[in-house]
Scaffold this motif. Sequence first.
Motif, short mmCIF file in Angstrom:
data_model
loop_
_atom_site.label_atom_id
_atom_site.label_comp_id
_atom_site.label_asym_id
_atom_site.label_seq_id
_atom_site.Cartn_x
_atom_site.Cartn_y
_atom_site.Cartn_z
N VAL A 62 21.19 -16.59 -0.77
CA VAL A 62 19.99 -16.47 0.19
C VAL A 62 19.90 -14.70 0.23
O VAL A 62 20.55 -13.90 -0.02
N VAL A 63 18.52 -14.62 0.46
CA VAL A 63 18.11 -13.12 0.65
C VAL A 63 17.73 -12.86 1.99
O VAL A 63 16.77 -13.96 2.71
N LEU A 64 18.23 -11.98 2.57
CA LEU A 64 17.71 -11.51 3.89
C LEU A 64 16.75 -10.49 3.92
O LEU A 64 16.89 -9.35 3.44
N GLN A 65 15.33 -10.75 4.00
CA GLN A 65 14.42 -9.98 3.69
C GLN A 65 14.17 -9.28 4.97
O GLN A 65 13.58 -9.71 6.09
N THR A 66 14.54 -7.99 4.88
CA THR A 66 14.40 -6.98 6.11
C THR A 66 13.22 -6.07 6.01
O THR A 66 12.69 -5.92 4.98
N ASN A 67 12.94 -5.48 7.24
CA ASN A 67 11.89 -4.40 7.19
C ASN A 67 12.40 -3.04 6.13
O ASN A 67 11.39 -2.10 6.17
N HIS A 68 13.54 -3.31 5.80
CA HIS A 68 13.97 -1.91 5.13
C HIS A 68 14.37 -2.32 3.73
O HIS A 68 14.75 -1.53 2.84
N GLY A 69 13.82 -3.50 3.19
CA GLY A 69 14.03 -4.21 2.00
C GLY A 69 15.13 -5.42 2.03
O GLY A 69 15.58 -5.78 2.80
N ASP A 70 15.12 -5.92 0.75
CA ASP A 70 15.98 -7.32 0.45
C ASP A 70 17.57 -7.03 0.58
O ASP A 70 17.85 -6.28 0.02
#
Length: 255
Positions: free
Chosen positions: A75-83
């Motif tokens: 799973v990838v958590l795509q955040t506002n600071h990067g994956d």
Amino acid sequence: MPSSKQSIRTLAAVALIAGTTAVTAPQASAKPESPASGPTTGACAFTPLEDQTYSTWTGLPPDPKKAQTHGKAAVVLQTNHGDIPVILDKAGAPCTVASFLYLTKEKFYDGTQCHRLTAYHTAPYALSVLQCGDPLGTGWGDPGYWFKDELNTAKSLPNWPGFEDGSRKNYTRGLLAMANGGPDTNGSQFFLVYEDSRLRPDYTVFGHITEEGMAVLDKIAAAGVAPSDEGYPEDGAPAMTTIIERAKRTGAGGA
């Protein structure tokens, strides 16, 4: 976690007992309607919470008769600071992985804020985690159901130095684990370990963070706790506000 209604600070270490949470409980809202009247009948027994005041209800995960203990999932958590890619291990925590994948599929984590960063680096305390998974962003939110602990992996972690009895374990850098509010109260909240942390073996370990993900996590951790938070500088909201913009399953997972 909880009742995902308390953060891991309630049980994590001596300094974290007593539920001294840095976030304020939201005002009670109308209880969301839950079509489920009892637990699922498979191996995981996902059980609706009696009190869903702080719940974001998306239904109960599928629950096969036999726990799915083979293989991994990515799973990838795509955040506002990067994956932040994570690898989930079904062998050690099949029900936890099933719940996490279900919530991912239902877009439960999309747009949620990682509400807590801990930075206890002074002996004898050691707790260095980023906590996420609360749809309310307060530390009180949950998915409206709970499920049991899966602690075999936690119990097999290295003992923390000085605790040969195994009462404190080393949740090592890079682990992915569930936050909770007591035994068998897992919901949606989880934490990512950015430095070795001393904890009781009471938190289900269900995967690890990839090197790519650790680079992003380290950046968030390096910024520390927001100065405006009452728990500053050791425990509170991340100074770099961190949003999981999207959680997405990306494959079967690697080693």
